[in-house]
Design a protein around this motif. Structure first.
Motif, PDB file in Angstrom:
ATOM      1  N   VAL A   1       0.837  -1.203   0.000  1.00  0.00           N
ATOM      2  CA  VAL A   1       0.000   0.000   0.000  1.00  0.00           C
ATOM      3  C   VAL A   1       0.875   1.257   0.000  1.00  0.00           C
ATOM      4  O   VAL A   1       0.537   2.254  -0.634  1.00  0.00           O
ATOM      5  N   ALA A   2       2.009   1.194   0.695  1.00  0.00           N
ATOM      6  CA  ALA A   2       2.917   2.351   0.704  1.00  0.00           C
ATOM      7  C   ALA A   2       3.484   2.600  -0.688  1.00  0.00           C
ATOM      8  O   ALA A   2       3.629   3.754  -1.112  1.00  0.00           O
ATOM      9  N   LEU A   3       3.800   1.530  -1.409  1.00  0.00           N
ATOM     10  CA  LEU A   3       4.353   1.677  -2.758  1.00  0.00           C
ATOM     11  C   LEU A   3       3.293   2.043  -3.792  1.00  0.00           C
ATOM     12  O   LEU A   3       3.557   2.782  -4.732  1.00  0.00           O
ATOM     13  N   VAL A   4       2.110   1.500  -3.619  1.00  0.00           N
ATOM     14  CA  VAL A   4       1.017   1.720  -4.577  1.00  0.00           C
ATOM     15  C   VAL A   4      -0.227   2.115  -3.769  1.00  0.00           C
ATOM     16  O   VAL A   4      -1.031   1.261  -3.401  1.00  0.00           O
ATOM     17  N   PRO A   5      -0.365   3.396  -3.488  1.00  0.00           N
ATOM     18  CA  PRO A   5      -1.486   3.836  -2.642  1.00  0.00           C
ATOM     19  C   PRO A   5      -2.870   3.419  -3.154  1.00  0.00           C
ATOM     20  O   PRO A   5      -3.783   3.224  -2.366  1.00  0.00           O
ATOM     21  N   THR A   6      -3.018   3.266  -4.445  1.00  0.00           N
ATOM     22  CA  THR A   6      -4.326   2.859  -4.971  1.00  0.00           C
ATOM     23  C   THR A   6      -4.636   1.381  -4.708  1.00  0.00           C
ATOM     24  O   THR A   6      -5.762   0.940  -4.915  1.00  0.00           O
ATOM     25  N   ALA A   7      -3.648   0.639  -4.223  1.00  0.00           N
ATOM     26  CA  ALA A   7      -3.846  -0.793  -3.962  1.00  0.00           C
ATOM     27  C   ALA A   7      -4.921  -1.026  -2.905  1.00  0.00           C
ATOM     28  O   ALA A   7      -5.679  -1.988  -2.999  1.00  0.00           O
ATOM     29  N   LEU A   8      -4.993  -0.163  -1.918  1.00  0.00           N
ATOM     30  CA  LEU A   8      -5.995  -0.333  -0.867  1.00  0.00           C
ATOM     31  C   LEU A   8      -7.407  -0.167  -1.429  1.00  0.00           C
ATOM     32  O   LEU A   8      -8.291  -0.984  -1.145  1.00  0.00           O
ATOM     33  N   ALA A   9      -7.605   0.847  -2.234  1.00  0.00           N
ATOM     34  CA  ALA A   9      -8.922   1.040  -2.853  1.00  0.00           C
ATOM     35  C   ALA A   9      -9.251  -0.118  -3.791  1.00  0.00           C
ATOM     36  O   ALA A   9     -10.393  -0.578  -3.849  1.00  0.00           O
ATOM     37  N   ARG A  10      -8.259  -0.592  -4.519  1.00  0.00           N
ATOM     38  CA  ARG A  10      -8.476  -1.714  -5.428  1.00  0.00           C
ATOM     39  C   ARG A  10      -8.846  -2.975  -4.644  1.00  0.00           C
ATOM     40  O   ARG A  10      -9.758  -3.711  -5.022  1.00  0.00           O
ATOM     41  N   ALA A  11      -8.141  -3.219  -3.539  1.00  0.00           N
ATOM     42  CA  ALA A  11      -8.449  -4.394  -2.709  1.00  0.00           C
ATOM     43  C   ALA A  11      -9.871  -4.301  -2.156  1.00  0.00           C
ATOM     44  O   ALA A  11     -10.603  -5.296  -2.128  1.00  0.00           O
ATOM     45  N   ALA A  12     -10.259  -3.111  -1.732  1.00  0.00           N
ATOM     46  CA  ALA A  12     -11.631  -2.931  -1.230  1.00  0.00           C
ATOM     47  C   ALA A  12     -12.642  -3.204  -2.329  1.00  0.00           C
ATOM     48  O   ALA A  12     -13.652  -3.878  -2.109  1.00  0.00           O
ATOM     49  N   ALA A  13     -12.382  -2.705  -3.528  1.00  0.00           N
ATOM     50  CA  ALA A  13     -13.299  -2.929  -4.654  1.00  0.00           C
ATOM     51  C   ALA A  13     -13.396  -4.408  -5.003  1.00  0.00           C
ATOM     52  O   ALA A  13     -14.473  -4.894  -5.347  1.00  0.00           O
ATOM     53  N   TRP A  14     -12.291  -5.123  -4.921  1.00  0.00           N
ATOM     54  CA  TRP A  14     -12.279  -6.546  -5.256  1.00  0.00           C
ATOM     55  C   TRP A  14     -13.071  -7.383  -4.264  1.00  0.00           C
ATOM     56  O   TRP A  14     -13.409  -8.522  -4.547  1.00  0.00           O
ATOM     57  N   THR A  15     -13.349  -6.841  -3.074  1.00  0.00           N
ATOM     58  CA  THR A  15     -14.077  -7.604  -2.062  1.00  0.00           C
ATOM     59  C   THR A  15     -15.531  -7.151  -1.922  1.00  0.00           C
ATOM     60  O   THR A  15     -16.241  -7.655  -1.066  1.00  0.00           O
ATOM     61  N   ARG A  16     -15.967  -6.224  -2.747  1.00  0.00           N
ATOM     62  CA  ARG A  16     -17.360  -5.748  -2.704  1.00  0.00           C
ATOM     63  C   ARG A  16     -18.246  -6.598  -3.615  1.00  0.00           C
ATOM     64  O   ARG A  16     -17.785  -7.173  -4.588  1.00  0.00           O
ATOM     65  N   VAL A  17     -19.525  -6.616  -3.293  1.00  0.00           N
ATOM     66  CA  VAL A  17     -20.491  -7.297  -4.148  1.00  0.00           C
ATOM     67  C   VAL A  17     -20.496  -6.581  -5.503  1.00  0.00           C
ATOM     68  O   VAL A  17     -20.538  -5.355  -5.564  1.00  0.00           O
ATOM     69  N   SER A  18     -20.442  -7.355  -6.572  1.00  0.00           N
ATOM     70  CA  SER A  18     -20.345  -6.772  -7.912  1.00  0.00           C
ATOM     71  C   SER A  18     -21.630  -6.050  -8.307  1.00  0.00           C
ATOM     72  O   SER A  18     -22.722  -6.351  -7.812  1.00  0.00           O
ATOM     73  N   GLU A  19     -21.478  -5.118  -9.225  1.00  0.00           N
ATOM     74  CA  GLU A  19     -22.627  -4.366  -9.737  1.00  0.00           C
ATOM     75  C   GLU A  19     -23.679  -5.292 -10.376  1.00  0.00           C
ATOM     76  O   GLU A  19     -24.874  -5.136 -10.113  1.00  0.00           O
ATOM     77  N   PRO A  20     -23.267  -6.280 -11.197  1.00  0.00           N
ATOM     78  CA  PRO A  20     -24.286  -7.188 -11.745  1.00  0.00           C
ATOM     79  C   PRO A  20     -25.049  -7.959 -10.671  1.00  0.00           C
ATOM     80  O   PRO A  20     -26.257  -8.152 -10.779  1.00  0.00           O
ATOM     81  N   ALA A  21     -24.356  -8.371  -9.619  1.00  0.00           N
ATOM     82  CA  ALA A  21     -25.035  -9.093  -8.527  1.00  0.00           C
ATOM     83  C   ALA A  21     -26.002  -8.167  -7.806  1.00  0.00           C
ATOM     84  O   ALA A  21     -27.108  -8.587  -7.429  1.00  0.00           O
ATOM     85  N   LEU A  22     -25.611  -6.917  -7.619  1.00  0.00           N
ATOM     86  CA  LEU A  22     -26.528  -5.958  -6.988  1.00  0.00           C
ATOM     87  C   LEU A  22     -27.746  -5.721  -7.870  1.00  0.00           C
ATOM     88  O   LEU A  22     -28.875  -5.628  -7.349  1.00  0.00           O
ATOM     89  N   ARG A  23     -27.549  -5.651  -9.168  1.00  0.00           N
ATOM     90  CA  ARG A  23     -28.687  -5.481 -10.090  1.00  0.00           C
ATOM     91  C   ARG A  23     -29.637  -6.682 -10.012  1.00  0.00           C
ATOM     92  O   ARG A  23     -30.848  -6.515  -9.995  1.00  0.00           O
ATOM     93  N   ARG A  24     -29.046  -7.898 -10.003  1.00  0.00           N
ATOM     94  CA  ARG A  24     -29.878  -9.102  -9.934  1.00  0.00           C
ATOM     95  C   ARG A  24     -30.733  -9.110  -8.668  1.00  0.00           C
ATOM     96  O   ARG A  24     -31.851  -9.606  -8.663  1.00  0.00           O
ATOM     97  N   ALA A  25     -30.170  -8.546  -7.594  1.00  0.00           N
ATOM     98  CA  ALA A  25     -30.898  -8.500  -6.325  1.00  0.00           C
ATOM     99  C   ALA A  25     -31.841  -7.303  -6.250  1.00  0.00           C
ATOM    100  O   ALA A  25     -32.560  -7.149  -5.262  1.00  0.00           O
ATOM    101  N   GLY A  26     -31.818  -6.456  -7.278  1.00  0.00           N
ATOM    102  CA  GLY A  26     -32.682  -5.286  -7.279  1.00  0.00           C
ATOM    103  C   GLY A  26     -32.175  -4.149  -6.422  1.00  0.00           C
ATOM    104  O   GLY A  26     -32.945  -3.328  -5.944  1.00  0.00           O
ATOM    105  N   LEU A  27     -30.865  -4.079  -6.231  1.00  0.00           N
ATOM    106  CA  LEU A  27     -30.278  -3.048  -5.377  1.00  0.00           C
ATOM    107  C   LEU A  27     -29.496  -1.990  -6.148  1.00  0.00           C
ATOM    108  O   LEU A  27     -28.919  -1.096  -5.543  1.00  0.00           O
ATOM    109  N   ALA A  28     -29.433  -2.099  -7.450  1.00  0.00           N
ATOM    110  CA  ALA A  28     -28.684  -1.096  -8.233  1.00  0.00           C
ATOM    111  C   ALA A  28     -29.493  -0.678  -9.440  1.00  0.00           C
ATOM    112  O   ALA A  28     -30.403  -1.312  -9.861  1.00  0.00           O
TER     113      ALA A  28
END
Length: 82
Positions: free
Chosen positions: A55-82
């Motif tokens: 994270v110190a070398l690549v500050p965007t890595a933390l945001a990327r890691a968070a995004a990789w662990t979130r429920v995907s947009e298609p899954a949210l759409r299927r559930a009626g949440l997006a």
């Protein structure tokens, strides 16, 4: 919210537990796997050093890691949440 919505849809559609779990697994298995890998990496001193150093070398890595662990947009759409 996602798992609650999926559970509600399963109940309303009279789906059994296996169908509910299959849908939930399809929607979030990758994210749970990634989160588990990061958590396990962080349990050792070396792993924590790698995570913090990365994270110190690549500050965007933390945001990327968070995004990789979130429920995907298609899954949210299927559930009626997006």
């Amino acid at each position: 919210m996602h798992s609650a919505r999926v559970a509600t849809q399963a109940v309303l559609q009279a789906a059994d537990a296996a169908e509910y779990h299959a849908r939930l697994r399809r929607d979030i298995a990758r994210q749970i796997g990634r989160a588990t890998m990061l958590q396990r990496l962080g349990t050792s001193r070396l792993g924590r050093a790698v995570l913090v150093g990365g994270v110190a070398l690549v500050p965007t890595a933390l945001a990327r890691a968070a995004a990789w662990t979130r429920v995907s947009e298609p899954a949210l759409r299927r559930a009626g949440l997006a």
